[in-house]
Scaffold this motif. Structure first.
Motif, short mmCIF file in Angstrom:
data_model
loop_
_atom_site.label_atom_id
_atom_site.label_comp_id
_atom_site.label_asym_id
_atom_site.label_seq_id
_atom_site.Cartn_x
_atom_site.Cartn_y
_atom_site.Cartn_z
N MET A 1 0.84 -1.20 0.00
CA MET A 1 0.00 0.00 0.00
C MET A 1 0.87 1.25 0.00
O MET A 1 1.95 1.28 0.57
N THR A 2 0.38 2.30 -0.66
CA THR A 2 1.14 3.55 -0.76
C THR A 2 1.15 4.28 0.59
O THR A 2 0.11 4.45 1.23
N GLU A 3 2.31 4.71 0.99
CA GLU A 3 2.45 5.45 2.25
C GLU A 3 1.98 6.89 2.08
O GLU A 3 2.41 7.58 1.16
N ILE A 4 1.09 7.35 2.95
CA ILE A 4 0.59 8.72 2.88
C ILE A 4 1.20 9.60 3.98
O ILE A 4 1.41 10.79 3.79
N LEU A 5 1.49 9.01 5.15
CA LEU A 5 2.07 9.74 6.27
C LEU A 5 3.26 8.96 6.81
O LEU A 5 3.18 7.75 7.01
N ARG A 6 4.36 9.67 7.04
CA ARG A 6 5.53 9.06 7.68
C ARG A 6 6.04 10.00 8.76
O ARG A 6 6.23 11.20 8.53
N VAL A 7 6.22 9.47 9.95
CA VAL A 7 6.71 10.22 11.10
C VAL A 7 8.04 9.63 11.51
O VAL A 7 8.15 8.42 11.72
N GLU A 8 9.06 10.48 11.63
CA GLU A 8 10.41 10.00 11.94
C GLU A 8 10.95 10.64 13.21
O GLU A 8 11.14 11.85 13.29
N ASN A 9 11.12 9.81 14.24
CA ASN A 9 11.82 10.19 15.47
C ASN A 9 11.27 11.48 16.07
O ASN A 9 12.02 12.39 16.46
N LEU A 10 9.96 11.56 16.19
CA LEU A 10 9.30 12.77 16.66
C LEU A 10 9.46 12.92 18.17
O LEU A 10 9.21 11.98 18.93
N ARG A 11 9.85 14.13 18.58
CA ARG A 11 10.01 14.42 20.00
C ARG A 11 9.39 15.78 20.34
O ARG A 11 9.44 16.70 19.54
N LYS A 12 8.84 15.87 21.55
CA LYS A 12 8.37 17.14 22.07
C LYS A 12 8.74 17.20 23.54
O LYS A 12 8.33 16.36 24.35
N SER A 13 9.52 18.24 23.88
CA SER A 13 10.03 18.40 25.25
C SER A 13 9.50 19.69 25.84
O SER A 13 9.45 20.74 25.17
N TYR A 14 9.08 19.62 27.13
CA TYR A 14 8.66 20.78 27.89
C TYR A 14 9.56 20.91 29.11
O TYR A 14 9.43 20.13 30.05
N ASP A 15 10.48 21.85 29.07
CA ASP A 15 11.40 22.07 30.21
C ASP A 15 12.07 20.77 30.65
O ASP A 15 12.15 20.45 31.84
N GLY A 16 12.51 20.00 29.67
CA GLY A 16 13.21 18.77 29.96
C GLY A 16 12.33 17.54 30.06
O GLY A 16 12.84 16.41 30.06
N PHE A 17 11.01 17.72 30.15
CA PHE A 17 10.09 16.58 30.20
C PHE A 17 9.71 16.19 28.78
O PHE A 17 9.21 17.01 28.01
N LEU A 18 9.96 14.93 28.42
CA LEU A 18 9.66 14.45 27.08
C LEU A 18 8.22 13.94 27.01
O LEU A 18 7.92 12.83 27.47
#
Length: 256
Positions: A1-18
């Motif tokens: 199947m054709t890939e529509i969305l790819r997410v790579e190594n996504l991170r979100k940090s708030y004052d050191g909290f991941l």
């Protein structure tokens, strides 16, 4: 199947909290995929980065092969990514069909052309979208008197007006009666099958998740711990260790 969305190594940090820590996954065209996890797992944070409401600390998001990381929500929407929210946001003073007409005016870039005849714009097209979600008989009812389940179906029709290739649904059945949850997710599954739209959704009702998802991802403390079909997720030792209790797969409220 054709890939529509790819997410790579996504991170979100708030004052050191991941809040989200190194998440990678993909969604195929025509796939109905669930992103589940307990309260505070990072699901909504992840959704907000995909749609541009939050800028990732690091990592990348690709839609249809294009890097959309950090783009504005409207730009991402224009590229073909739609979204529904936990709390519906319809215009309560308008009728059902007028809400859909407003969405179509936005899609056709006519939102600033509102005039005394605006109520006639795209009415036939709006009826077709209402028919898709089985709401055509309520077209002229005010939104203010709709049952909550009907508001959720209307919100889905509004999201479809832009003809998205990918639809992000954040807790689509939150606050709904059990029978209405089943109807809405069956409707969503039908749209995926008939129109080839890809859907990534978060959900707290495990019956809904396991009944309708092609694949299921599990987040725990910001990290992806499982990604597979229903049987693989149910039998995953780490998922069982973290989430099984009281004889059922974990329950959570509608906030993430």
């Amino acid at each position: 199947m054709t890939e529509i969305l790819r997410v790579e190594n996504l991170r979100k940090s708030y004052d050191g909290f991941l809040a989200v820590n190194g998440v990678s996954f993909s969604v195929a065209q025509g796939e109905l995929k669930a992103l589940i996890g307990p309260n505070g797992a990072g699901k909504s944070t992840c959704f907000n980065m995909l749609m541009g409401q939050l800028r990732p600390t690091s990592g990348q998001v690709f839609f249809d092969g294009e890097n959309i990381t950090g783009h504005k929500p409207r730009d991402i929407w224009r590229r073909g990514v739609g979204r529904t929210f936990q709390i519906t946001g319809t215009y309560q003073s308008m009728t059902v069909i007028e809400n859909v007409q407003m969405a179509l005016m936005s899609h056709h870039r006519k939102i600033f052309s509102i005039a005394p005849r605006a109520w006639k714009l795209y009415r036939d097209e709006a009826f077709e979208f209402l028919r898709t979600v089985a709401m055509e008989e309520q077209a002229d009812r005010p939104c203010s008197i709709l049952a909550y389940g009907d508001l959720k179906r209307l919100e889905l029709a509004i999201a479809l007006c832009h003809r998205p290739r990918l639809l992000l649904m954040d807790e689509p059945t939150a606050g709904m009666a059990p029978s209405a949850r089943i109807e809405l997710m069956q409707l969503t599954a039908d749209i995926v099958r008939e129109q080839g739209v890809s859907v990534l959704f978060t959900e707290h009702d495990m019956d809904v998740v396991f009944a309708h998802s092609h694949h299921i991802m599990v987040l725990n403390r910001g990290e992806l711990i499982a990604d597979g079909n229903a049987a693989q997720v149910r039998n995953n030792p780490q998922v069982q260790e973290v989430y099984l209790g009281g004889g059922t797969l974990f329950k959570e409220d509608s906030h993430a």
